[in-house]
Design a protein around this motif. Structure first.
Motif, short mmCIF file in Angstrom:
data_model
loop_
_atom_site.label_atom_id
_atom_site.label_comp_id
_atom_site.label_asym_id
_atom_site.label_seq_id
_atom_site.Cartn_x
_atom_site.Cartn_y
_atom_site.Cartn_z
N ARG A 162 30.50 98.20 116.24
CA ARG A 162 31.34 97.40 115.34
C ARG A 162 32.18 98.22 114.37
O ARG A 162 32.72 97.66 113.41
N ASN A 163 32.30 99.51 114.61
CA ASN A 163 33.24 100.28 113.78
C ASN A 163 34.18 101.12 114.63
O ASN A 163 34.76 102.09 114.16
N GLU A 179 43.50 97.95 113.04
CA GLU A 179 42.11 97.66 113.42
C GLU A 179 42.02 96.23 113.93
O GLU A 179 42.20 95.28 113.17
N PRO A 181 39.35 93.83 115.68
CA PRO A 181 37.94 93.75 116.04
C PRO A 181 37.72 93.30 117.47
O PRO A 181 38.37 92.34 117.94
N LEU A 210 26.67 100.83 115.67
CA LEU A 210 27.70 101.59 114.97
C LEU A 210 27.93 102.92 115.66
O LEU A 210 27.06 103.43 116.36
#
Length: 249
Positions: A162-163, A179, A181, A210
């Motif tokens: 998720r990053n 960015e 998602p 992550l």
């Protein structure tokens, strides 16, 4: 970048085809016993032969023409002395520019046979990307990409890194929207404008949440430690859906 004329689309298709052909040429040449540095050299020569410039090198002074990440390395792996072995998962990420246009693509490849669970992860990772691409179209919400991918991942018991997000591309390697998602989020309220050029690149995992920095300043690792695959295309949003420009040919 937002495409407004055929010339732009033609330029993107050209560099998109080059990066796709480069990645597939590298994958075809890959074999156990080869180093990641040797594999990168194949990619470097292919890009040069077709008049393209490595984007990681030109934009960020990355120490390789391509990013090659093996097993526990999930992104931005530096090509070097690491030896590729049987049953490895190798992610090859190729981005480059030509005549002022940039394209970005990537995929995770199996070195011979891998465990059935990893084979499924690769198959589902590619499917997750395709599901995300299906949400790209003029006027659609950007959040729809992550919502659809997240539903697919949850239904099959996977997690998403998720990053590490998708991003705009076209006139530079990373541009607005910087960015995007590829996981579910309520905070993303933007919509996709007609002609927008972007990547769709979910990182599907069997437990990772992550991406964590390594010690070399580039390579990223899953946190918690878990297998991760990534598949990526550069696409253009139209009234009829997405045009994928990173296709070999």
């Amino acid at each position: 970048m937002t495409i407004t004329q055929q010339e732009d689309l033609d330029g993107l298709r050209d560099i998109g085809r080059i990066v796709a052909n480069t990645m597939h040429a590298m994958a075809k040449a890959m074999e156990p016993g080869m180093t990641t540095g040797e594999l990168d050299e194949i990619g470097r020569k292919w890009l040069e032969r077709h008049g393209a410039v490595s984007a990681p090198q030109s934009a960020y002074d990355f120490p390789g023409a391509t990013c090659i990440s093996v097993n526990e390395e999930i992104a931005h792996g530096i090509p070097g002395d690491r030896i590729i072995a049987l049953a490895d998962l190798v992610n090859i990420d190729v981005s480059a520019s030509k005549n002022g246009y940039f394209a970005d693509t990537g995929a995770t490849f199996r070195v011979s046979a891998v465990r059935p669970s990893l084979d499924r992860l690769c198959h589902d990772g590619k499917r997750a990307m395709q599901i995300g691409i299906a949400q790209v179209g003029a006027g659609k919400p950007l959040a729809g990409i992550g919502t659809a991918i997240g539903r697919f991942a949850a239904d099959r018991g996977y997690t998403l890194i998720r990053n590490l997000a998708s991003h705009g591309v076209g006139r530079s390697l990373h541009e607005y929207p910087e960015e995007i998602p590829t996981w579910p989020t309520r905070s993303e309220k933007r919509r996709i404008n007609k002609g927008l050029v972007l990547t769709v690149e979910p990182f599907l995992s069997k437990g990772g949440l992550l991406a964590a920095d390594g010690t070399d300043g580039w390579t990223l690792y899953s946190e918690p430690a878990a297998p991760v695959v990534q598949y990526e295309h550069t696409v253009v949003a139209t009234d009829r859906g997405a045009i994928v420009v990173t296709m070999p040919g």
